[in-house]
Motif scaffolding. Structure first.
Motif, mmCIF file in Angstrom:
data_model
loop_
_atom_site.group_PDB
_atom_site.id
_atom_site.type_symbol
_atom_site.label_atom_id
_atom_site.label_comp_id
_atom_site.label_asym_id
_atom_site.label_seq_id
_atom_site.Cartn_x
_atom_site.Cartn_y
_atom_site.Cartn_z
ATOM 1 N N ASN A 3 0.842 -1.210 0.000
ATOM 2 C CA ASN A 3 0.000 0.000 0.000
ATOM 3 C C ASN A 3 0.870 1.250 0.000
ATOM 4 N N LEU A 4 1.901 1.216 0.835
ATOM 5 C CA LEU A 4 2.783 2.382 0.933
ATOM 6 C C LEU A 4 3.487 2.646 -0.391
ATOM 7 N N LEU A 6 2.457 1.780 -3.398
ATOM 8 C CA LEU A 6 1.465 2.290 -4.359
ATOM 9 C C LEU A 6 1.200 3.779 -4.127
ATOM 10 N N SER A 7 1.108 4.136 -2.860
ATOM 11 C CA SER A 7 0.835 5.528 -2.524
ATOM 12 C C SER A 7 2.017 6.426 -2.905
ATOM 13 N N GLU A 8 3.230 5.959 -2.624
ATOM 14 C CA GLU A 8 4.428 6.742 -2.975
ATOM 15 C C GLU A 8 4.559 6.884 -4.493
ATOM 16 N N TYR A 10 2.130 6.874 -6.632
ATOM 17 C CA TYR A 10 1.108 7.844 -7.050
ATOM 18 C C TYR A 10 1.628 9.267 -6.832
ATOM 19 N N LYS A 11 2.273 9.476 -5.662
ATOM 20 C CA LYS A 11 2.806 10.810 -5.350
ATOM 21 C C LYS A 11 3.918 11.186 -6.330
ATOM 22 N N MET A 87 3.950 14.385 5.893
ATOM 23 C CA MET A 87 4.688 13.308 6.559
ATOM 24 C C MET A 87 3.962 12.883 7.840
ATOM 25 N N ARG A 89 0.731 12.721 8.326
ATOM 26 C CA ARG A 89 -0.346 11.788 7.954
ATOM 27 C C ARG A 89 0.222 10.391 7.743
ATOM 28 N N THR A 90 1.320 10.339 6.980
ATOM 29 C CA THR A 90 1.913 9.043 6.660
ATOM 30 C C THR A 90 2.362 8.344 7.941
ATOM 31 N N ALA A 91 3.014 9.106 8.812
ATOM 32 C CA ALA A 91 3.577 8.491 10.020
ATOM 33 C C ALA A 91 2.511 8.062 11.018
ATOM 34 N N ALA A 93 -0.461 6.815 10.130
ATOM 35 C CA ALA A 93 -1.472 5.981 9.461
ATOM 36 C C ALA A 93 -1.355 4.494 9.772
ATOM 37 N N GLY A 94 -0.502 4.125 10.714
ATOM 38 C CA GLY A 94 -0.480 2.724 11.140
ATOM 39 C C GLY A 94 0.567 1.855 10.461
ATOM 40 N N SER A 95 1.611 2.467 9.922
ATOM 41 C CA SER A 95 2.719 1.677 9.372
ATOM 42 C C SER A 95 3.970 1.997 10.172
ATOM 43 N N ARG A 97 7.821 2.945 11.024
ATOM 44 C CA ARG A 97 8.716 3.930 10.410
ATOM 45 C C ARG A 97 9.640 3.257 9.385
ATOM 46 N N LEU B 54 3.932 10.614 16.116
ATOM 47 C CA LEU B 54 4.828 11.615 15.528
ATOM 48 C C LEU B 54 5.948 11.990 16.487
ATOM 49 N N VAL B 74 1.325 0.615 16.882
ATOM 50 C CA VAL B 74 1.503 1.056 15.481
ATOM 51 C C VAL B 74 0.368 0.496 14.625
ATOM 52 N N ARG B 77 -3.030 2.129 15.062
ATOM 53 C CA ARG B 77 -3.219 3.453 14.450
ATOM 54 C C ARG B 77 -3.938 3.357 13.110
ATOM 55 N N LYS B 78 -4.006 2.156 12.540
ATOM 56 C CA LYS B 78 -4.786 1.981 11.302
ATOM 57 C C LYS B 78 -6.269 2.239 11.576
ATOM 58 N N MET B 93 -2.062 19.017 -5.551
ATOM 59 C CA MET B 93 -3.046 18.009 -5.941
ATOM 60 C C MET B 93 -4.464 18.507 -5.675
ATOM 61 N N VAL B 101 -4.205 9.523 -2.556
ATOM 62 C CA VAL B 101 -2.908 9.199 -1.928
ATOM 63 C C VAL B 101 -3.142 8.426 -0.634
ATOM 64 N N HIS B 102 -4.047 8.942 0.180
ATOM 65 C CA HIS B 102 -4.269 8.339 1.500
ATOM 66 C C HIS B 102 -5.121 7.076 1.414
ATOM 67 N N LEU B 104 -4.828 4.901 -1.016
ATOM 68 C CA LEU B 104 -3.838 3.877 -1.370
ATOM 69 C C LEU B 104 -3.000 3.508 -0.152
ATOM 70 N N GLN B 105 -2.591 4.537 0.580
ATOM 71 C CA GLN B 105 -1.730 4.324 1.750
ATOM 72 C C GLN B 105 -2.409 3.448 2.804
#
Lengths: 255, 307
Positions: A3-4, A6-8, A10-11, A87, A89-91, A93-95, A97, B54, B74, B77-78, B93, B101-102, B104-105
């Motif tokens: 997923n990460l 795919l998202s990267e 896309y970015k 960053m 949001r990404t950090a 989101a449950g993945s 580091r 964070l 961790v 957090r999903k 965007m 983006v999110h 997909l993430q």
């Protein structure tokens, strides 16, 4: 992780600096042979070149293109996410580091490889379509073409791994671009200046990606050692800097 | 037994010799809207940042959805969505692309979800307009839309009404109430607009200089906010004597400007006004009043100004 990535990806596809750099390199790669072909020098004979000769030129120039563009891309693709807050949001989101950094590095390196290949590949295609592919005297041209492209992929990924670490450390796209440019463009000069005082630096430089990249694009590799080093050093550099980057990002406070 | 979405134990964050959080024990019940109140620099964002991954605590621990091991947190957090400090958008965007983006993430299946959520926050029609050209209110709503992707069970919103116009604030409040009511979503929200928070939150936490001073439910807050009759008369001293003698109470305060605060007879204001009138006093103002969240908060932190 999927997923990460795919998202990267896309970015990266939506990243303006990546698109602009690709466009710039495509225009340069097309314009360079066309200019040489259609605009002969004043008072001189028309330059004749073959596709593979143009490729040899392009590979030499590409070293500098790569060093400049990598820092720019790292700044706008990695560091800018700190300033925009993306960053965070990404950090959150449950993945882990490690996975976040791994996905970002994988896609950024892929982008760096695309950028590294554009200029030489388009040059050889345009050159060959104008005057034919041609031959090299010292080495089989096809073998040289694919060997050099293979090494370009390896070294671009290794450089990307270094630039990604700098970008993560800097957090700010301006600083990241500046530091990367200074580092990549002047590392050779700095090494030469520092060698009389610290001879060990020369040894390190000789076995580094900075020196070996130049070695790898020679017509002939002098020895099996050069071949082996040109294969292993970029791979090890990529792995080492990827691990360093993951370590640096693992406990980094994201502002 | 109360089911908690988030619990912190002795959570501490220290920067050199300064404590951003000092042994905070906070508990957010499932399904609640938890209003987190504190001045700038009190530690609200620091706590939210730690919960969101964070930032890292100096000591203490957090338990998210009942999990307290680092890897499990961790993963947990999903199940969360968050806006910390800013909407965190990609300015080049569109709203849809930001959401993609999110999506997909987070691995949220189906692009149709994006349209539904954009509709919910009123951004369906933004088309090809880039997020960088959005108004602050639109950015906040897009930030909320991203946080809502993947049907989170817990939402962390740090000052989500910043930059919103009055209508936007009301819309945001109603939207959050509706989502909370319909889906049971737990919300941790901080805001400077305490009157807004008072209309939204079911639970409160008051933090000051890194210390959690108090946690209370809306019922407890209402009980603790002192209510009184506000009486303004032409002769407050004589009125005070009448109240003492005729109404048999000393639970009142004489304020400046001829105002009396009477903490009794809230259920029988008519008796008070008749006694005062019978004593020949002129009543200029007479109304029930009470502390609101703002004054309660000021009282709890000791009326300190901004740091």
């Amino acid at each position: 992780m999927n997923n990460l990535i795919l998202s990267e990806w896309y970015k990266l596809r939506k990243n303006r600096s990546f698109r602009s750099l690709c466009l710039l390199l495509i225009v340069a790669a097309v314009a360079y042979p066309l200019f040489q072909y259609y605009v002969p020098p004043r008072n001189g004979p028309k330059i004749t070149f073959t596709g593979i000769e143009l490729f040899v030129d392009a590979v030499g120039i590409n070293v500098y293109f790569l060093k400049i563009t990598l820092g720019v891309l790292a700044g706008f693709f990695i560091s800018s996410e700190y300033s925009s807050g993306a960053m965070k949001r990404t950090a959150s989101a449950g993945s882990s580091r490690m996975r976040i950094y791994g996905a970002k590095l994988a896609v950024y390196s892929f982008g760096a490889v695309i950028i590294a290949l554009l200029f030489p590949v388009i040059s050889v295609i345009v050159g060959s379509s104008l005057t034919g592919f041609g031959q090299l005297t010292d080495v089989n041209a096809t073998e040289y073409l694919f060997r050099t492209l293979g090494f370009t992929v390896l070294f671009a990924a290794a450089f990307a791994s270094i630039a990604a670490l700098l970008a993560i450390a800097m957090r700010d796209s301006g600083k990241s671009i500046g530091i990367s440019l200074v580092f990549f463009l002047f590392v050779d000069l700095i090494t030469k200046l520092a060698t009389p005082y610290f001879p060990i630096i020369k040894t390190i430089y000789d076995y580094s990606v900075f020196n070996l990249f130049m070695t790898s694009i020679q017509y002939r590799l002098d020895s099996n050692d050069d071949l082996l080093l040109s294969l292993t050093v970029p791979v090890l550099t990529f792995a080492a800097f990827a691990l360093l980057g993951m370590y640096a990002f693992r406990r980094k406070e994201i502002k | 037994m109360i089911d908690y979405v988030l619990r912190t134990s002795q959570l501490t964050k220290q920067y050199k010799d300064q404590y951003a959080l000092d042994k905070v024990d906070l508990a957010i019940p499932k399904g609640s809207i938890y209003g987190f109140i504190g001045q700038n620099g009190a530690g609200k964002s620091t706590l939210m940042r730690i919960v969101s991954g964070l930032s890292f605590p100096t000591s203490g621990s957090i338990e998210l959805f009942g999990k307290n091991a680092e890897k499990e947190i961790v993963q947990s957090r999903k199940r969360m969505g968050a806006i910390i400090e800013s909407p965190a958008l990609f300015p080049h965007m569109t709203a849809y692309e930001n959401m993609e983006v999110h999506r997909l993430q987070k691995g949220v299946p189906g692009k149709a979800n994006i349209g539904k959520i954009l509709e919910l926050v009123g951004l369906r029609e933004t088309g090809r307009k880039k997020a960088g050209n959005f108004s602050m209110g639109m950015k906040q709503r897009l930030g909320l839309a991203i946080a809502l992707l993947g049907d989170p069970e817990f939402l962390i919103l740090d000052e989500p009404t910043n930059g919103l116009d009055p209508m936007g604030v009301v819309e945001m409040r109603e939207l959050l109430k509706r989502i909370n009511r319909e889906t049971g979503l737990t919300i941790l929200i901080s805001s400077h607009i305490l009157s807004e928070l008072h209309q939204l939150a079911t639970h409160y936490g008051i933090i000051h200089r890194g210390k959690l001073l108090e946690q209370l439910t809306v019922k407890e807050l209402n009980e603790r906010c002192q209510h009184y009759l506000h009486i303004k008369v032409n002769d407050p001293d004589r009125a005070a004597a009448v109240i003492e003698r005729k109404l048999d109470t000393t639970e009142f305060e004489v304020m400046s400007g001829g105002v009396i605060r009477l903490f009794r007879y809230l259920e029988h204001p008519g008796k008070v006004s008749s006694e005062l009138a019978a004593a020949g006093l002129e009543i200029e103002q007479f109304m029930p009043m009470g502390e609101d969240l703002e004054s309660y908060f000021a009282g709890r932190i000791g009326g300190a100004g901004h740091e």
